[in-house]
Write a protein that holds these residues in place. Structure first.
Motif, PDB file in Angstrom:
ATOM      1  N   LYS A   3       0.839  -1.186   0.000  1.00 23.17           N
ATOM      2  CA  LYS A   3       0.000   0.000   0.000  1.00 23.17           C
ATOM      3  C   LYS A   3       0.875   1.238   0.000  1.00 23.17           C
ATOM      4  CE  LYS A   3      -4.473  -0.879   1.827  1.00 23.17           C
ATOM      5  NZ  LYS A   3      -5.451  -0.433   2.784  1.00 23.17           N
ATOM      6  N   ARG A   4       0.434   2.223  -0.705  1.00 15.65           N
ATOM      7  CA  ARG A   4       1.161   3.472  -0.771  1.00 15.65           C
ATOM      8  C   ARG A   4       0.853   4.307   0.455  1.00 15.65           C
ATOM      9  NH1 ARG A   4       0.280   7.482  -5.734  1.00 15.65           N
ATOM     10  NH2 ARG A   4       0.740   9.279  -4.491  1.00 15.65           N
ATOM     11  N   ARG A   5       1.878   4.855   1.057  1.00 18.67           N
ATOM     12  CA  ARG A   5       1.656   5.727   2.215  1.00 18.67           C
ATOM     13  C   ARG A   5       1.238   7.102   1.739  1.00 18.67           C
ATOM     14  NH1 ARG A   5       6.587   4.845   6.400  1.00 18.67           N
ATOM     15  NH2 ARG A   5       7.045   2.729   5.769  1.00 18.67           N
ATOM     16  N   ARG A   6       0.204   7.613   2.331  1.00 15.90           N
ATOM     17  CA  ARG A   6      -0.274   8.956   1.993  1.00 15.90           C
ATOM     18  C   ARG A   6       0.198   9.938   3.045  1.00 15.90           C
ATOM     19  NH1 ARG A   6      -3.006   9.394  -3.005  1.00 15.90           N
ATOM     20  NH2 ARG A   6      -3.533   7.266  -3.527  1.00 15.90           N
ATOM     21  N   LEU A   7       0.656  11.076   2.608  1.00 15.39           N
ATOM     22  CA  LEU A   7       1.138  12.103   3.513  1.00 15.39           C
ATOM     23  C   LEU A   7       0.431  13.407   3.179  1.00 15.39           C
ATOM     24  CD1 LEU A   7       3.141  12.988   5.717  1.00 15.39           C
ATOM     25  CD2 LEU A   7       4.732  13.512   3.876  1.00 15.39           C
ATOM     26  N   LYS A   8      -0.269  13.957   4.130  1.00 14.18           N
ATOM     27  CA  LYS A   8      -0.960  15.222   3.935  1.00 14.18           C
ATOM     28  C   LYS A   8       0.027  16.353   4.180  1.00 14.18           C
ATOM     29  CE  LYS A   8      -4.822  17.657   3.647  1.00 14.18           C
ATOM     30  NZ  LYS A   8      -5.528  17.844   2.430  1.00 14.18           N
ATOM     31  N   GLN A   9       0.275  17.155   3.159  1.00 18.28           N
ATOM     32  CA  GLN A   9       1.218  18.258   3.280  1.00 18.28           C
ATOM     33  C   GLN A   9       0.587  19.403   4.069  1.00 18.28           C
ATOM     34  OE1 GLN A   9       4.336  18.236   2.425  1.00 18.28           O
ATOM     35  NE2 GLN A   9       4.297  16.328   1.267  1.00 18.28           N
ATOM     36  N   SER A  10       1.359  19.967   4.995  1.00 21.03           N
ATOM     37  CA  SER A  10       0.839  21.070   5.805  1.00 21.03           C
ATOM     38  C   SER A  10       1.151  22.418   5.165  1.00 21.03           C
ATOM     39  CB  SER A  10       1.416  21.014   7.217  1.00 21.03           C
ATOM     40  OG  SER A  10       2.819  21.095   7.173  1.00 21.03           O
ATOM     41  N   MET A  11       2.139  22.443   4.249  1.00 24.67           N
ATOM     42  CA  MET A  11       2.491  23.686   3.558  1.00 24.67           C
ATOM     43  C   MET A  11       2.314  23.474   2.055  1.00 24.67           C
ATOM     44  SD  MET A  11       5.920  25.009   5.586  1.00 24.67           S
ATOM     45  CE  MET A  11       6.991  24.023   4.603  1.00 24.67           C
TER      46      MET A  11
END
Length: 66
Positions: A3-11
């Motif tokens: 599974k691909r890790r999702r990262l929510k960008q804060s900037m």
């Protein structure tokens, strides 16, 4: 399948590029002339160019090439 890790960008991308360019220039300023310093300055220029390209791509007047 992994599974691909999702990262929510804060900037935003522009903010991250500006921060990286500033950090690279400050680090290069502290170094004496040499390979590492040139690499940092090149990276800062690449980040600034990426910011300009990103701004151009998001501009409302952008037209498809003919």
């Amino acid at each position: 399948m992994m599974k691909r890790r999702r990262l929510k960008q804060s900037m935003t991308l522009n903010e991250r590029l500006a921060e990286e360019a500033t950090r690279c220039r400050e680090e290069a300023r502290a170094l004496s002339p040499g390979r590492r310093r040139e690499m940092l300055l090149r990276r800062a220029r690449q980040d600034e160019t990426a910011m300009q390209i990103e701004a151009w791509l998001r501009s409302p007047g952008l037209r498809a090439p003919t």
